[in-house]
Design a protein around this motif. Structure first.
Motif, PDB file in Angstrom:
ATOM      1  N   SER A  34       0.945  -1.168  -0.122  1.00 48.27           N
ATOM      2  CA  SER A  34       0.070   0.008  -0.195  1.00 48.27           C
ATOM      3  C   SER A  34       0.713   1.214   0.076  1.00 48.27           C
ATOM      4  N   TYR A  35       2.047   1.223   0.245  1.00 50.52           N
ATOM      5  CA  TYR A  35       3.028   2.283   0.167  1.00 50.52           C
ATOM      6  C   TYR A  35       2.769   3.353   1.212  1.00 50.52           C
ATOM      7  N   LEU A  36       2.255   2.798   2.341  1.00 47.63           N
ATOM      8  CA  LEU A  36       1.803   3.931   3.356  1.00 47.63           C
ATOM      9  C   LEU A  36       2.994   4.730   4.006  1.00 47.63           C
ATOM     10  N   CYS A  37       4.268   4.104   4.052  1.00 46.13           N
ATOM     11  CA  CYS A  37       5.196   4.908   4.553  1.00 46.13           C
ATOM     12  C   CYS A  37       5.641   6.062   3.689  1.00 46.13           C
ATOM     13  N   LEU A  38       5.541   5.672   2.288  1.00 45.53           N
ATOM     14  CA  LEU A  38       6.084   6.598   1.456  1.00 45.53           C
ATOM     15  C   LEU A  38       5.109   7.746   1.243  1.00 45.53           C
ATOM     16  N   THR A  39       3.857   7.516   1.412  1.00 40.34           N
ATOM     17  CA  THR A  39       2.822   8.504   1.264  1.00 40.34           C
ATOM     18  C   THR A  39       2.944   9.453   2.656  1.00 40.34           C
ATOM     19  N   ILE A  40       3.319   8.985   3.652  1.00 40.68           N
ATOM     20  CA  ILE A  40       3.379   9.722   4.898  1.00 40.68           C
ATOM     21  C   ILE A  40       4.439  10.477   4.593  1.00 40.68           C
ATOM     22  N   PHE A  41       5.538  10.039   4.093  1.00 43.66           N
ATOM     23  CA  PHE A  41       6.799  10.937   3.898  1.00 43.66           C
ATOM     24  C   PHE A  41       6.493  12.152   2.974  1.00 43.66           C
ATOM     25  N   THR A  42       5.697  11.635   1.977  1.00 44.33           N
ATOM     26  CA  THR A  42       5.237  12.925   0.919  1.00 44.33           C
ATOM     27  C   THR A  42       4.578  13.797   1.365  1.00 44.33           C
ATOM     28  N   CYS A  43       3.925  13.559   2.650  1.00 41.44           N
ATOM     29  CA  CYS A  43       2.857  14.474   3.499  1.00 41.44           C
ATOM     30  C   CYS A  43       3.983  15.872   3.759  1.00 41.44           C
ATOM     31  N   PHE A  44       5.234  15.475   3.948  1.00 48.14           N
ATOM     32  CA  PHE A  44       6.353  16.732   3.982  1.00 48.14           C
ATOM     33  C   PHE A  44       6.538  17.562   2.889  1.00 48.14           C
ATOM     34  N   PRO A  49      -2.441  19.325  -1.892  1.00 47.56           N
ATOM     35  CA  PRO A  49      -3.574  18.382  -2.288  1.00 47.56           C
ATOM     36  C   PRO A  49      -3.251  17.141  -3.019  1.00 47.56           C
ATOM     37  N   VAL A  50      -1.953  16.930  -3.759  1.00 44.56           N
ATOM     38  CA  VAL A  50      -1.678  15.800  -4.166  1.00 44.56           C
ATOM     39  C   VAL A  50      -1.079  14.679  -3.053  1.00 44.56           C
ATOM     40  N   ASN A  51      -0.472  15.175  -2.126  1.00 42.67           N
ATOM     41  CA  ASN A  51      -0.098  14.448  -0.984  1.00 42.67           C
ATOM     42  C   ASN A  51      -1.452  13.749  -0.392  1.00 42.67           C
ATOM     43  N   ILE A  52      -2.216  14.467   0.015  1.00 39.49           N
ATOM     44  CA  ILE A  52      -3.603  14.006   0.368  1.00 39.49           C
ATOM     45  C   ILE A  52      -4.124  12.936  -0.100  1.00 39.49           C
ATOM     46  N   VAL A  53      -4.187  13.224  -1.533  1.00 37.44           N
ATOM     47  CA  VAL A  53      -4.708  11.934  -2.545  1.00 37.44           C
ATOM     48  C   VAL A  53      -3.935  10.669  -2.582  1.00 37.44           C
ATOM     49  N   ALA A  54      -2.678  10.806  -2.358  1.00 35.27           N
ATOM     50  CA  ALA A  54      -1.706   9.592  -2.152  1.00 35.27           C
ATOM     51  C   ALA A  54      -2.002   8.897  -0.742  1.00 35.27           C
ATOM     52  N   LEU A  55      -2.182   9.703   0.172  1.00 34.20           N
ATOM     53  CA  LEU A  55      -2.577   9.070   1.376  1.00 34.20           C
ATOM     54  C   LEU A  55      -3.846   8.453   1.552  1.00 34.20           C
ATOM     55  N   ILE A  56      -4.815   8.819   0.880  1.00 33.08           N
ATOM     56  CA  ILE A  56      -6.272   8.382   0.784  1.00 33.08           C
ATOM     57  C   ILE A  56      -6.101   7.020  -0.137  1.00 33.08           C
ATOM     58  N   PHE A  57      -5.232   7.168  -1.161  1.00 35.74           N
ATOM     59  CA  PHE A  57      -5.292   6.000  -1.959  1.00 35.74           C
ATOM     60  C   PHE A  57      -4.521   4.767  -1.017  1.00 35.74           C
ATOM     61  N   SER A  58      -3.563   5.246  -0.374  1.00 35.50           N
ATOM     62  CA  SER A  58      -2.616   4.052   0.463  1.00 35.50           C
ATOM     63  C   SER A  58      -3.895   3.569   1.496  1.00 35.50           C
ATOM     64  N   ILE A  59      -4.570   4.334   2.068  1.00 36.75           N
ATOM     65  CA  ILE A  59      -5.406   3.693   3.312  1.00 36.75           C
ATOM     66  C   ILE A  59      -6.478   3.129   2.628  1.00 36.75           C
ATOM     67  N   GLY A  72      -8.287  -5.232  -6.015  1.00 32.95           N
ATOM     68  CA  GLY A  72      -8.408  -3.856  -5.725  1.00 32.95           C
ATOM     69  C   GLY A  72      -7.289  -3.284  -5.033  1.00 32.95           C
ATOM     70  N   SER A  73      -7.017  -4.035  -4.047  1.00 33.62           N
ATOM     71  CA  SER A  73      -5.862  -3.547  -3.356  1.00 33.62           C
ATOM     72  C   SER A  73      -4.522  -3.399  -4.036  1.00 33.62           C
ATOM     73  N   ARG A  74      -4.326  -4.300  -4.833  1.00 35.17           N
ATOM     74  CA  ARG A  74      -2.869  -3.819  -5.562  1.00 35.17           C
ATOM     75  C   ARG A  74      -3.231  -2.708  -6.569  1.00 35.17           C
ATOM     76  N   ARG A  75      -4.622  -2.377  -7.088  1.00 41.02           N
ATOM     77  CA  ARG A  75      -4.662  -1.267  -8.014  1.00 41.02           C
ATOM     78  C   ARG A  75      -4.585  -0.193  -7.172  1.00 41.02           C
ATOM     79  N   LEU A  76      -5.020   0.022  -6.233  1.00 44.03           N
ATOM     80  CA  LEU A  76      -5.206   1.183  -5.296  1.00 44.03           C
ATOM     81  C   LEU A  76      -3.544   1.380  -4.910  1.00 44.03           C
ATOM     82  N   GLY A  77      -3.041   0.559  -4.375  1.00 40.61           N
ATOM     83  CA  GLY A  77      -1.650   0.743  -4.044  1.00 40.61           C
ATOM     84  C   GLY A  77      -0.765   1.287  -5.250  1.00 40.61           C
ATOM     85  N   ARG A  78      -1.049   0.656  -6.601  1.00 45.93           N
ATOM     86  CA  ARG A  78      -0.288   1.161  -7.489  1.00 45.93           C
ATOM     87  C   ARG A  78      -0.553   2.616  -7.832  1.00 45.93           C
TER      88      ARG A  78
END
Length: 108
Positions: A34-44, A49-59, A72-78
């Motif tokens: 799900s790349y959750l660590c990467l999306t949390i890093f991008t929040c910095f 607005p793009v950061n929030i979208v990435a975080l929502i896709f990861s969650i 669906g999980s694989r598609r949303l993670g990608r």
């Protein structure tokens, strides 16, 4: 053939949807990406607005994985990965442009 008896591999959720119980099958689920660590890093990065979208896709990817929807999980993670990389690139561009503007317009 049993009539009227529920199948032990089929469960229903509280919302009424039906899904198969994968815990009793011999097949192991695919690993979660799900790349959750990467999306949390991008929040910095300064592309908010793009950061929030990435975080929502990861969650949403993690949620789909735990509900048993592995495709669906694989598609949303990608999608989370692509949006996170775009967020990092946009953030680096914003930082570079702001540094160029700051150092070229200052009074020395």
């Amino acid at each position: 053939m049993s009539l009227g008896g529920p199948d032990p591999q089929v469960k229903s959720s509280l919302g009424g949807s039906v899904f198969f119980d994968r815990g009793s099958m011999d097949e192991a689920p695919p690993p979660l990406s799900s790349y959750l660590c990467l999306t949390i890093f991008t929040c910095f990065c300064p592309a908010y607005p793009v950061n929030i979208v990435a975080l929502i896709f990861s969650i949403m990817s993690r949620s789909s994985y735990y509900q048993g929807d592995y495709d669906g999980s694989r598609r949303l993670g990608r999608n989370a990965l692509y949006v996170a990389v775009a967020s990092i690139i946009i953030g680096l561009l914003i930082i570079a442009i702001s540094c160029i503007v700051h150092f070229t317009t200052g009074d020395f």
